[in-house]
Scaffold this motif. Structure first.
Motif, PDB file in Angstrom:
ATOM      1  N   PHE A  62      32.267 -75.447  50.655  1.00 31.25           N
ATOM      2  CA  PHE A  62      30.817 -75.315  50.506  1.00 31.25           C
ATOM      3  C   PHE A  62      30.360 -75.549  49.074  1.00 31.25           C
ATOM      4  CE2 PHE A  62      30.142 -73.322  54.679  1.00 31.25           C
ATOM      5  CZ  PHE A  62      28.997 -74.011  55.027  1.00 31.25           C
ATOM      6  N   ILE A  63      31.184 -75.200  48.110  1.00 34.60           N
ATOM      7  CA  ILE A  63      30.819 -75.480  46.710  1.00 34.60           C
ATOM      8  C   ILE A  63      30.663 -76.983  46.519  1.00 34.60           C
ATOM      9  CG2 ILE A  63      31.694 -75.443  44.332  1.00 34.60           C
ATOM     10  CD1 ILE A  63      32.840 -72.653  44.955  1.00 34.60           C
ATOM     11  N   LEU A  70      22.459 -74.367  42.895  1.00 36.45           N
ATOM     12  CA  LEU A  70      23.158 -73.500  41.953  1.00 36.45           C
ATOM     13  C   LEU A  70      23.303 -72.069  42.459  1.00 36.45           C
ATOM     14  CD1 LEU A  70      21.716 -74.780  38.563  1.00 36.45           C
ATOM     15  CD2 LEU A  70      23.905 -75.307  39.628  1.00 36.45           C
ATOM     16  N   ASN A  71      22.304 -71.581  43.180  1.00 37.42           N
ATOM     17  CA  ASN A  71      22.398 -70.221  43.719  1.00 37.42           C
ATOM     18  C   ASN A  71      23.537 -70.105  44.741  1.00 37.42           C
ATOM     19  OD1 ASN A  71      20.280 -69.289  42.178  1.00 37.42           O
ATOM     20  ND2 ASN A  71      18.757 -69.662  43.778  1.00 37.42           N
ATOM     21  N   MET A  72      23.641 -71.095  45.611  1.00 35.06           N
ATOM     22  CA  MET A  72      24.705 -71.094  46.616  1.00 35.06           C
ATOM     23  C   MET A  72      26.076 -71.206  45.940  1.00 35.06           C
ATOM     24  SD  MET A  72      25.371 -71.566  50.160  1.00 35.06           S
ATOM     25  CE  MET A  72      23.834 -72.176  50.718  1.00 35.06           C
ATOM     26  N   THR A  73      26.173 -72.055  44.937  1.00 36.33           N
ATOM     27  CA  THR A  73      27.429 -72.228  44.215  1.00 36.33           C
ATOM     28  C   THR A  73      27.817 -70.932  43.506  1.00 36.33           C
ATOM     29  OG1 THR A  73      26.981 -74.579  43.909  1.00 36.33           O
ATOM     30  CG2 THR A  73      28.593 -73.583  42.442  1.00 36.33           C
ATOM     31  N   ALA A  74      26.865 -70.288  42.850  1.00 37.45           N
ATOM     32  CA  ALA A  74      27.145 -69.025  42.154  1.00 37.45           C
ATOM     33  C   ALA A  74      27.570 -67.943  43.152  1.00 37.45           C
ATOM     34  CB  ALA A  74      25.918 -68.576  41.370  1.00 37.45           C
ATOM     35  N   PHE A  75      26.897 -67.883  44.290  1.00 46.80           N
ATOM     36  CA  PHE A  75      27.259 -66.913  45.321  1.00 46.80           C
ATOM     37  C   PHE A  75      28.685 -67.158  45.813  1.00 46.80           C
ATOM     38  CE2 PHE A  75      27.601 -66.052  49.896  1.00 46.80           C
ATOM     39  CZ  PHE A  75      27.449 -64.672  49.885  1.00 46.80           C
ATOM     40  N   ASN A  76      28.994 -68.414  46.111  1.00 41.67           N
ATOM     41  CA  ASN A  76      30.327 -68.742  46.623  1.00 41.67           C
ATOM     42  C   ASN A  76      31.414 -68.441  45.591  1.00 41.67           C
ATOM     43  OD1 ASN A  76      29.478 -69.552  49.156  1.00 41.67           O
ATOM     44  ND2 ASN A  76      29.194 -71.664  48.538  1.00 41.67           N
ATOM     45  N   TYR A 143      28.599 -72.259  58.034  1.00 40.41           N
ATOM     46  CA  TYR A 143      29.037 -73.487  58.714  1.00 40.41           C
ATOM     47  C   TYR A 143      28.177 -73.781  59.937  1.00 40.41           C
ATOM     48  CZ  TYR A 143      33.095 -74.660  55.967  1.00 40.41           C
ATOM     49  OH  TYR A 143      33.898 -75.075  54.952  1.00 40.41           O
ATOM     50  N   TYR A 144      27.818 -72.749  60.673  1.00 37.78           N
ATOM     51  CA  TYR A 144      26.969 -72.948  61.846  1.00 37.78           C
ATOM     52  C   TYR A 144      25.638 -73.571  61.437  1.00 37.78           C
ATOM     53  CZ  TYR A 144      23.789 -71.972  65.662  1.00 37.78           C
ATOM     54  OH  TYR A 144      22.838 -72.089  66.641  1.00 37.78           O
ATOM     55  N   PHE A 145      24.985 -72.996  60.434  1.00 39.32           N
ATOM     56  CA  PHE A 145      23.696 -73.537  59.996  1.00 39.32           C
ATOM     57  C   PHE A 145      23.838 -74.950  59.455  1.00 39.32           C
ATOM     58  CE2 PHE A 145      22.399 -68.943  59.476  1.00 39.32           C
ATOM     59  CZ  PHE A 145      21.584 -68.953  60.597  1.00 39.32           C
ATOM     60  N   ARG A 151      21.636 -78.499  57.103  1.00 44.79           N
ATOM     61  CA  ARG A 151      21.365 -77.935  55.784  1.00 44.79           C
ATOM     62  C   ARG A 151      21.353 -76.421  55.879  1.00 44.79           C
ATOM     63  NH1 ARG A 151      16.204 -76.066  54.547  1.00 44.79           N
ATOM     64  NH2 ARG A 151      14.782 -76.147  56.288  1.00 44.79           N
ATOM     65  N   ILE A 152      21.375 -75.788  54.732  1.00 43.42           N
ATOM     66  CA  ILE A 152      21.235 -74.336  54.640  1.00 43.42           C
ATOM     67  C   ILE A 152      20.059 -74.091  53.733  1.00 43.42           C
ATOM     68  CG2 ILE A 152      22.290 -72.190  53.840  1.00 43.42           C
ATOM     69  CD1 ILE A 152      24.983 -73.348  54.578  1.00 43.42           C
ATOM     70  N   ARG A 153      19.160 -73.242  54.141  1.00 45.44           N
ATOM     71  CA  ARG A 153      18.000 -72.950  53.320  1.00 45.44           C
ATOM     72  C   ARG A 153      18.424 -72.433  51.958  1.00 45.44           C
ATOM     73  NH1 ARG A 153      14.216 -69.089  56.685  1.00 45.44           N
ATOM     74  NH2 ARG A 153      14.429 -68.131  54.669  1.00 45.44           N
TER      75      ARG A 153
END
Length: 155
Positions: A62-63, A70-76, A143-145, A151-153
């Motif tokens: 996902f990264i 950037l928010n998704m990357t930081a979370f992951n 993964y489902y979304f 895409r993922i919001r």
């Protein structure tokens, strides 16, 4: 509790031949029982390592898929780092099982060592293992979304 203990003591005294048991015989019986428990604990930790490794691999993917978010990357990255730290603790608990199985000490010491380990360390390892399920659900939902909507919001 004391009433049950007295019941067991009287049963122990009434059984013929019980006094002929040596400390080594009792120790062998306890080892067989505790090896079964230890083997189950080892298997559970191995399964949890595999699950956490799968979560880490999916979050790394996902990264790369969402480099621009950037928010998704930081979370992951935060989830990956915390999972790796927890896996290090679990590995330490996994390695300590072998020292608990050492029966070179006396019977009382061996029993106390096993009880102490399973009452303290085992409980901590179970709490860490319990975090695998939410991580799997979160990863699966992402993964489902992604597969369902493409895409993922943004977070």
């Amino acid at each position: 509790m004391d009433m049950n203990l007295d019941k067991y003591k009287s049963a122990w005294k009434k059984h013929p031949g019980i006094n002929q048991l040596k400390e080594r015989d009792i120790m062998n019986f306890i080892e067989k029982q505790s090896i079964g428990i230890s083997a189950l604990f080892r298997k559970g930790l191995i399964v949890d390592f595999v699950l956490k490794s799968g979560v880490i691999l999916s979050l790394i993917l996902f990264i790369f898929l969402f480099r621009e978010n950037l928010n998704m990357t930081a979370f992951n990255i935060a989830v990956i780092l915390s999972t790796v730290i927890l896996m290090i603790f679990q590995y330490k608990y996994f390695r300590e099982i072998e020292s608990v199985e050492d029966s070179s000490t006396g019977l009382r010491e061996a029993i106390m060592k096993k009880i102490d380990y399973f009452n303290k360390k085992y409980v901590n390892a179970i709490y860490i293992a319990a975090l695998s399920s939410p991580l799997l659900v979160i990863s699966g939902m992402m993964y489902y979304f992604y597969l369902q909507y493409g895409r993922i919001r943004p977070l």
